[in-house]
Scaffold this motif. Structure first.
Motif, PDB file in Angstrom:
ATOM      1  N   GLN A 153       1.151  -1.529  -0.157  1.00  0.00           N
ATOM      2  CA  GLN A 153      -0.438  -0.271  -0.467  1.00  0.00           C
ATOM      3  C   GLN A 153       1.496   1.135   0.129  1.00  0.00           C
ATOM      4  N   TYR A 154       0.878   2.551  -1.002  1.00  0.00           N
ATOM      5  CA  TYR A 154       1.363   3.665  -1.450  1.00  0.00           C
ATOM      6  C   TYR A 154       0.607   4.896  -0.162  1.00  0.00           C
ATOM      7  N   ASN A 155       1.483   5.269   0.522  1.00  0.00           N
ATOM      8  CA  ASN A 155       0.675   6.524   1.838  1.00  0.00           C
ATOM      9  C   ASN A 155       1.766   6.989   1.945  1.00  0.00           C
ATOM     10  N   GLU A 156       1.600   8.252   2.118  1.00  0.00           N
ATOM     11  CA  GLU A 156       2.531   9.352   1.689  1.00  0.00           C
ATOM     12  C   GLU A 156       4.174   9.238   1.548  1.00  0.00           C
ATOM     13  N   GLY A 157       3.732   8.777   0.087  1.00  0.00           N
ATOM     14  CA  GLY A 157       5.461   8.579  -0.106  1.00  0.00           C
ATOM     15  C   GLY A 157       5.896   7.004   0.344  1.00  0.00           C
ATOM     16  N   MET A 158       5.633   6.444   1.052  1.00  0.00           N
ATOM     17  CA  MET A 158       6.582   5.335   1.652  1.00  0.00           C
ATOM     18  C   MET A 158       5.294   3.627   0.729  1.00  0.00           C
ATOM     19  N   LEU A 159       5.964   2.992   1.001  1.00  0.00           N
ATOM     20  CA  LEU A 159       5.074   1.220   0.505  1.00  0.00           C
ATOM     21  C   LEU A 159       5.435   0.935   1.366  1.00  0.00           C
TER      22      LEU A 159
END
Length: 418
Positions: A153-159
């Motif tokens: 899941q990708y969120n705020e530039g992080m996987l």
């Protein structure tokens, strides 16, 4: 010892079969007109990667693109997704997520996976949060080893990895039509009491972005899948058709549906759709409903050895209960690379005559012997079209003729494209 050889055969069947059942989420993917953006991203990637790096193209893809452009966080701007390996670390797949700022691209996150190949890379909103997850199926050998699935899941530039599991293949579809995608993982486990592998179907749901197994279905321990396809299995019901091997020259099909968050078998009988050849279930009449493939013995071949029978492949639609209706019939000639779609007006009142299997096939009415159609196969080196013959098709090695000038009948002849 015999059981060991039999198990080895089945293990080979499901490992060699590979998977080809999940369609990419084209609504989320960007069309080919983004070549300029992709070229700009490629220049950045080339400058970033080590000299010995090799960009990876997923094995199951309709394009040769090594770079995917997709909006992972619904900010209306694409992220770039790319995978590569390094020569000295060939068993490690490295994935990069890149973000564009004005005209420049920069890496925002990096992941590492075990394997040499990306079997499949897809993007679906499994958590129902409006953002697609990154679904990666990787393997150490091209089609010859168990695969590993990772979902990020990708969120705020992080996987963030939310699921990691071994698998044979997977199905993503809204099977119970509740406007939320269902996620089924198909994998194999070794039985502790015998040398067979057991196929297990696991139905997942995602709650608070975490995967939860809603149901599991353990199928017959002798199954080795070679074709898995999902879609409508009746006019109103979705499901999964699993074509599998029971052993040498023994094949069948399972119908699986999802009801009330449970996996359901339509027929708890592994011999219900028994056949001698490895035939794929599919939608042959293009009405949007998948058909189960079976075989029947044509008239006058009932007492022939099963290896010598020119089987007729039949395709049936399921009614959602216990009945099936015939949709289509085909005669396949794999040796010469063609099939003939049986005209519906023949009403199954036909059989075929074979001289030399490589030279001539004649369809006749089973009831009175009336000639219905013929196909002559000639090596291309010996091809000589007679005045009374029409050329149906030509390949690099063969020419196909018929003496029937009925264009409607001629259109029933099809080459098999492997």
């Amino acid at each position: 010892m015999k059981k060991f050889y039999y198990a080895s055969f089945l293990f080979s069947v499901f490992l060699l079969a590979g998977c080809n059942i999940i369609q990419s989420n084209v609504e989320l993917m960007k069309p080919p007109q983004l070549d300029k953006k992709r070229a700009s991203l490629k220049s950045t990637i080339d400058a970033l990667l080590p000299i010995d790096a090799t960009l990876i193209t997923p094995l199951q893809t309709q394009s040769n693109n090594t770079i995917t452009l997709i909006d992972l966080d619904d900010d209306k701007y694409d992220e770039g997704v790319v995978f590569y390996t390094e020569k000295e670390q060939s068993e490690t797949l490295i994935g990069l997520i890149l973000k564009q700022n004005n005209n420049d691209w920069a890496v925002v996150d990096q992941i590492e996976l075990n394997g040499q190949y990306i079997e499949e890379l897809t993007f679906f909103d499994l958590t129902n949060n409006g953002h697609p997850e990154v679904i990666i199926s990787s393997t150490s050998e091209n089609g010859y080893s168990e695969k590993q699935m990772s979902i990020f899941q990708y969120n705020e530039g992080m996987l963030k990895e939310i699921l990691n599991t071994p698998l044979y293949t997977y199905v993503i579809d809204d099977l119970d039509q509740d406007n939320q995608l269902d996620f089924i993982v198909v994998k194999y486990e070794l039985e502790s009491t015998n040398p067979y592998v057991v196929p297990i179907l696991s139905l997942y749901n995602f709650q608070d972005n975490q995967p939860i197994v809603l149901d599991e279905l353990r199928l017959n321990s002798t199954l080795g899948f070679y074709n898995v396809i999902n879609g409508f299995v009746t006019e109103s019901k979705k499901g999964v058709l699993l074509d599998y091997s029971l052993g040498p020259n023994s094949y069948s099909t399972e119908i699986i549906t999802v009801e009330n968050n449970t996996l359901q078998q339509a027929f708890n009988d592994q011999f219900r759709f028994y056949k001698f050849n490895m035939i794929n279930s599919e939608d042959t009449n293009h009405d949007g409903i998948l058909e189960i493939a079976e075989e029947r013995v044509p008239a006058f071949y009932e007492d022939i050895h099963y290896r010598m029978i020119p089987y007729i492949t039949t395709y049936y639609e399921w009614d959602g209960l216990t009945s099936l209706s015939l949709v289509n019939e085909r005669y396949y000639n794999y040796e010469n690379g063609f099939y003939f779609e049986i005209p519906s007006e023949w009403d199954s009142d036909f059989t075929l005559l074979q001289g030399d299997i490589s030279s001539r096939i004649t369809f006749i009415k089973a009831s009175n012997g009336e000639k219905l159609f013929d196909i002559t196969i000639s090596p291309i080196s010996e091809a000589q079209q007679a005045k009374e013959e029409f050329m149906l098709a030509r390949t690099k090695t063969r020419v196909f003729y018929t003496s029937f000038f009925d264009k409607t009948l001629q259109k029933h002849f099809k080459l098999i494209h492997y």
